[in-house]
Design a protein around this motif. Sequence first.
Motif, mmCIF file in Angstrom:
data_model
loop_
_atom_site.group_PDB
_atom_site.id
_atom_site.type_symbol
_atom_site.label_atom_id
_atom_site.label_comp_id
_atom_site.label_asym_id
_atom_site.label_seq_id
_atom_site.Cartn_x
_atom_site.Cartn_y
_atom_site.Cartn_z
ATOM 1 N N TYR A 119 2.722 2.344 10.742
ATOM 2 C CA TYR A 119 1.634 1.701 11.483
ATOM 3 C C TYR A 119 1.254 0.368 10.860
ATOM 4 C CZ TYR A 119 1.613 6.412 13.265
ATOM 5 O OH TYR A 119 2.019 7.600 13.818
ATOM 6 N N TYR A 120 0.977 -0.597 11.728
ATOM 7 C CA TYR A 120 0.559 -1.914 11.242
ATOM 8 C C TYR A 120 -0.780 -1.808 10.520
ATOM 9 C CZ TYR A 120 4.008 -4.382 14.130
ATOM 10 O OH TYR A 120 5.154 -4.858 14.680
ATOM 11 N N VAL A 121 -0.900 -2.572 9.469
ATOM 12 C CA VAL A 121 -2.142 -2.500 8.694
ATOM 13 C C VAL A 121 -3.173 -3.550 9.124
ATOM 14 C CG1 VAL A 121 -1.200 -1.363 6.650
ATOM 15 C CG2 VAL A 121 -1.073 -3.855 6.844
ATOM 16 N N ALA A 164 -5.562 -10.489 7.716
ATOM 17 C CA ALA A 164 -6.043 -10.672 6.347
ATOM 18 C C ALA A 164 -6.885 -11.941 6.266
ATOM 19 C CB ALA A 164 -4.855 -10.752 5.397
ATOM 20 N N GLN A 165 -6.355 -13.010 6.858
ATOM 21 C CA GLN A 165 -7.057 -14.291 6.837
ATOM 22 C C GLN A 165 -8.434 -14.159 7.494
ATOM 23 O OE1 GLN A 165 -4.885 -17.254 8.906
ATOM 24 N NE2 GLN A 165 -5.301 -18.837 7.374
ATOM 25 N N ALA A 166 -8.457 -13.476 8.628
ATOM 26 C CA ALA A 166 -9.728 -13.303 9.348
ATOM 27 C C ALA A 166 -10.731 -12.511 8.517
ATOM 28 C CB ALA A 166 -9.470 -12.605 10.679
ATOM 29 N N ASN A 167 -10.216 -11.610 7.680
ATOM 30 C CA ASN A 167 -11.108 -10.788 6.856
ATOM 31 C C ASN A 167 -11.367 -11.397 5.478
ATOM 32 O OD1 ASN A 167 -11.186 -8.872 8.875
ATOM 33 N ND2 ASN A 167 -9.449 -7.724 8.064
ATOM 34 N N GLY A 168 -10.830 -12.584 5.247
ATOM 35 C CA GLY A 168 -11.007 -13.241 3.951
ATOM 36 C C GLY A 168 -10.271 -12.526 2.824
ATOM 37 N N LEU A 169 -9.158 -11.924 3.159
ATOM 38 C CA LEU A 169 -8.392 -11.179 2.144
ATOM 39 C C LEU A 169 -6.987 -11.765 2.025
ATOM 40 C CD1 LEU A 169 -9.164 -7.575 3.492
ATOM 41 C CD2 LEU A 169 -10.229 -8.641 1.488
ATOM 42 N N THR A 170 -6.313 -11.433 0.937
ATOM 43 C CA THR A 170 -4.890 -11.761 0.886
ATOM 44 C C THR A 170 -4.176 -10.692 1.716
ATOM 45 O OG1 THR A 170 -4.406 -10.352 -1.006
ATOM 46 C CG2 THR A 170 -5.110 -12.627 -1.490
ATOM 47 N N PRO A 171 -2.950 -10.991 2.187
ATOM 48 C CA PRO A 171 -2.227 -9.959 2.954
ATOM 49 C C PRO A 171 -2.084 -8.661 2.164
ATOM 50 C CG PRO A 171 -1.114 -12.074 3.162
ATOM 51 C CD PRO A 171 -2.215 -12.278 2.159
ATOM 52 N N LYS A 172 -1.854 -8.785 0.870
ATOM 53 C CA LYS A 172 -1.677 -7.577 0.056
ATOM 54 C C LYS A 172 -2.974 -6.764 0.000
ATOM 55 C CE LYS A 172 0.758 -5.016 -2.894
ATOM 56 N NZ LYS A 172 -0.142 -3.906 -3.083
ATOM 57 N N GLU A 173 -4.106 -7.460 -0.135
ATOM 58 C CA GLU A 173 -5.390 -6.738 -0.162
ATOM 59 C C GLU A 173 -5.643 -6.041 1.169
ATOM 60 O OE1 GLU A 173 -7.862 -9.633 -3.262
ATOM 61 O OE2 GLU A 173 -7.929 -10.036 -1.116
ATOM 62 N N GLN A 174 -5.352 -6.766 2.248
ATOM 63 C CA GLN A 174 -5.513 -6.172 3.586
ATOM 64 C C GLN A 174 -4.652 -4.906 3.699
ATOM 65 O OE1 GLN A 174 -7.229 -7.187 6.463
ATOM 66 N NE2 GLN A 174 -6.275 -5.653 7.791
ATOM 67 N N ALA A 175 -3.407 -5.014 3.230
ATOM 68 C CA ALA A 175 -2.477 -3.883 3.323
ATOM 69 C C ALA A 175 -2.943 -2.715 2.452
ATOM 70 C CB ALA A 175 -1.078 -4.338 2.904
ATOM 71 N N ASP A 176 -3.413 -3.022 1.248
ATOM 72 C CA ASP A 176 -3.879 -1.951 0.347
ATOM 73 C C ASP A 176 -5.026 -1.175 0.995
ATOM 74 O OD1 ASP A 176 -2.069 -2.690 -1.540
ATOM 75 O OD2 ASP A 176 -3.500 -3.735 -2.844
ATOM 76 N N ARG A 177 -5.978 -1.924 1.537
ATOM 77 C CA ARG A 177 -7.152 -1.256 2.132
ATOM 78 C C ARG A 177 -6.771 -0.402 3.331
ATOM 79 N NH1 ARG A 177 -12.212 -5.452 2.062
ATOM 80 N NH2 ARG A 177 -11.901 -6.031 -0.106
ATOM 81 N N THR A 178 -5.994 -1.006 4.233
ATOM 82 C CA THR A 178 -5.731 -0.265 5.478
ATOM 83 C C THR A 178 -4.781 0.904 5.243
ATOM 84 O OG1 THR A 178 -6.014 -2.368 6.579
ATOM 85 C CG2 THR A 178 -5.282 -0.543 7.942
ATOM 86 N N SER A 179 -3.804 0.740 4.376
ATOM 87 C CA SER A 179 -2.888 1.873 4.172
ATOM 88 C C SER A 179 -3.662 3.043 3.548
ATOM 89 C CB SER A 179 -1.668 1.486 3.340
ATOM 90 O OG SER A 179 -2.047 1.230 2.032
ATOM 91 N N GLU A 180 -4.656 2.719 2.735
ATOM 92 C CA GLU A 180 -5.500 3.765 2.153
ATOM 93 C C GLU A 180 -6.263 4.506 3.261
ATOM 94 O OE1 GLU A 180 -5.922 5.927 -0.719
ATOM 95 O OE2 GLU A 180 -4.677 4.166 -1.045
ATOM 96 N N ARG A 181 -6.730 3.750 4.249
ATOM 97 C CA ARG A 181 -7.453 4.393 5.365
ATOM 98 C C ARG A 181 -6.530 5.324 6.131
ATOM 99 N NH1 ARG A 181 -11.142 0.216 8.652
ATOM 100 N NH2 ARG A 181 -11.766 2.151 9.667
ATOM 101 N N TYR A 182 -5.303 4.889 6.329
ATOM 102 C CA TYR A 182 -4.344 5.782 7.010
ATOM 103 C C TYR A 182 -4.155 7.061 6.200
ATOM 104 C CZ TYR A 182 -2.971 3.010 11.000
ATOM 105 O OH TYR A 182 -2.975 2.372 12.206
ATOM 106 N N LYS A 183 -3.964 6.888 4.900
ATOM 107 C CA LYS A 183 -3.748 8.090 4.060
ATOM 108 C C LYS A 183 -4.939 9.034 4.164
ATOM 109 C CE LYS A 183 -0.710 6.135 0.563
ATOM 110 N NZ LYS A 183 -0.626 5.570 -0.775
ATOM 111 N N GLU A 184 -6.141 8.470 4.147
ATOM 112 C CA GLU A 184 -7.342 9.327 4.228
ATOM 113 C C GLU A 184 -7.409 10.064 5.557
ATOM 114 O OE1 GLU A 184 -10.510 6.577 3.535
ATOM 115 O OE2 GLU A 184 -9.912 6.323 1.436
#
Length: 513
Positions: A22-24, A70-90
């Motif tokens: 799934y896309y993050v 990521a840009q829209a959320n003021g995050l780096t792509p990696k930060e965006q990916a870390d956060r969202t993949s964690e949400r998927y796992k949860e």
Amino acid sequence: MEADRRLPSWAVARFYVTTPIYYVNDAPHIGHAYTTVTADALARWHRMCGDSVHFLTGTDEHGLKVARAAQANGLTPKEQADRTSERYKEVWKSLDVTNDDFIRTTEERHYKATAALMQAAYDNGWIELRPYEGLYCVACEAYYVEAELEDGNLCPIHHRPVEVLSEENYFFKLSEFTERLLSWYQDNPGAVSPESKRNEAIGLIRGGLRDISISRTSIRWGVPVPWDPEHVFYVWYDALINYATAIGYGSDPDTFGLWWPHVHHLIGKDILRFHCVYWPALLMAAGLEPPKRIAVHGYLLVGGEKMSKTSLNQIAPGDLVSDFGVDGYRYHFLRDQTFGPDGDFSYEAMVARYNSDLANNLGNLLARVSTVVERKCSGVGPKPDPASRLGAVAAEVYTQAADAWERIAPSEALEATWRLVREANAALEAAEPWKAEPGPQVDAVLGDCLEVLRLVALLASPALSRASQEIWRRIGLPGEVTEQRLPDAGAWGGYPGGVRVERGAPLFPRIAS
Ligand code: MSP
């Protein structure tokens, strides 16, 4: 099934099941969960059948879409990916999803496997550098074809003029795979299901395949092309390879050989072209076999529309779990959505299904049986009758349910299973053991109903991840439902009798409609 010495001695067959990654850019919603819960139910069924199962899900973390979010959320792509993949796992954890692995495409193992697989296709001569000229929107960092533009050659998103841009891209020579793909489809009639989707894929191939651009120099958020690191792979070509990465492609040939090509990909119809045309061709280009099976399902619609960020109609799984519990959630989507066509989600239908099948039918059967066993049998469950009419029903139900799980038709499997619940309730009503004196007749009907509860706990366990174990425990059976082995445990007569039955709180309290 041919014997295979590399399989664990207990395993009947190999079952490698995958969801799309799934896309993050977006939070998980019930559409994503639909595919994952279905894959989980299949994994659970196959484990009970004694198969060696590997269940993979994960997140797709590269590409422009993610970089932009990521840009829209003021995050780096990696930060965006870390956060969202964690949400998927949860979310998967909260739905009792039993995936064996969770892949993230930003992992080192995935970079290695992508490089190795693409290098193989390149070395085999199927990838080459070509100039590419297209209509480009700088704000989007994406090419458009003329038909996608607004009047005046304007980008449909930014409403600004596109530019003619040329760059060099690596192209995959997809057009040269037309014949091989068509003969693969011919030789493997069951590879893509349902039939209508198989025909759609064949239609795409017959309609003429063009070579496809698989690399970009304009973005950096991707997997570098190993022989030319100025380029990164276009997100789809690294994404598809996740299915190979996770089982050790390029690093662990033994494990890879154990699972590939015994894979069952579950996908939504939106990504048919990528999975049913590009992916088999890419595998052939790298000298690998195409997947064993691709099962395509339709959309889950809300108010007749596909869920999307822009329509603001996304439903988070957690909102429904808080009303229906994990079992109620899983049961509804597996029972009420037919795997294949589009289906409409409705809260009212979910309440109705919960009340009729879970609260009234199964919940009542358990409550009545345990109450009467307490009153008439001193709380000790009697044995079933080996020659009971319900035994014949159970045999038919087992065959139908097993066949439906194999065909990836969970709604049919559960429908068949609930026939057994209804018949047991009818047998109870006919015998009215609560009115009778204790004795052989009371024991007979209660023993049969306890045996039905045992079988339903087994057959419904791919859907009812919690309640099935609770039923098992309350009717006095030891161990875990998931440790039982089919088909033996599915045969009539397994309830031992002479064990203590517990009367507990309602398993599925009715929900006010
Ligand atoms: N990242 C790609 C897939 C790469 S797989 C190598 C992608 N991701 S996605 O997050 O946009 O969607 C993935 C899948 O989620 C869909 O194919 C489908 O299985 C599921 N669904 C997303 N929305 C859905 C519905 N509304 N209904 C049913 N399934 C849906 O595409």
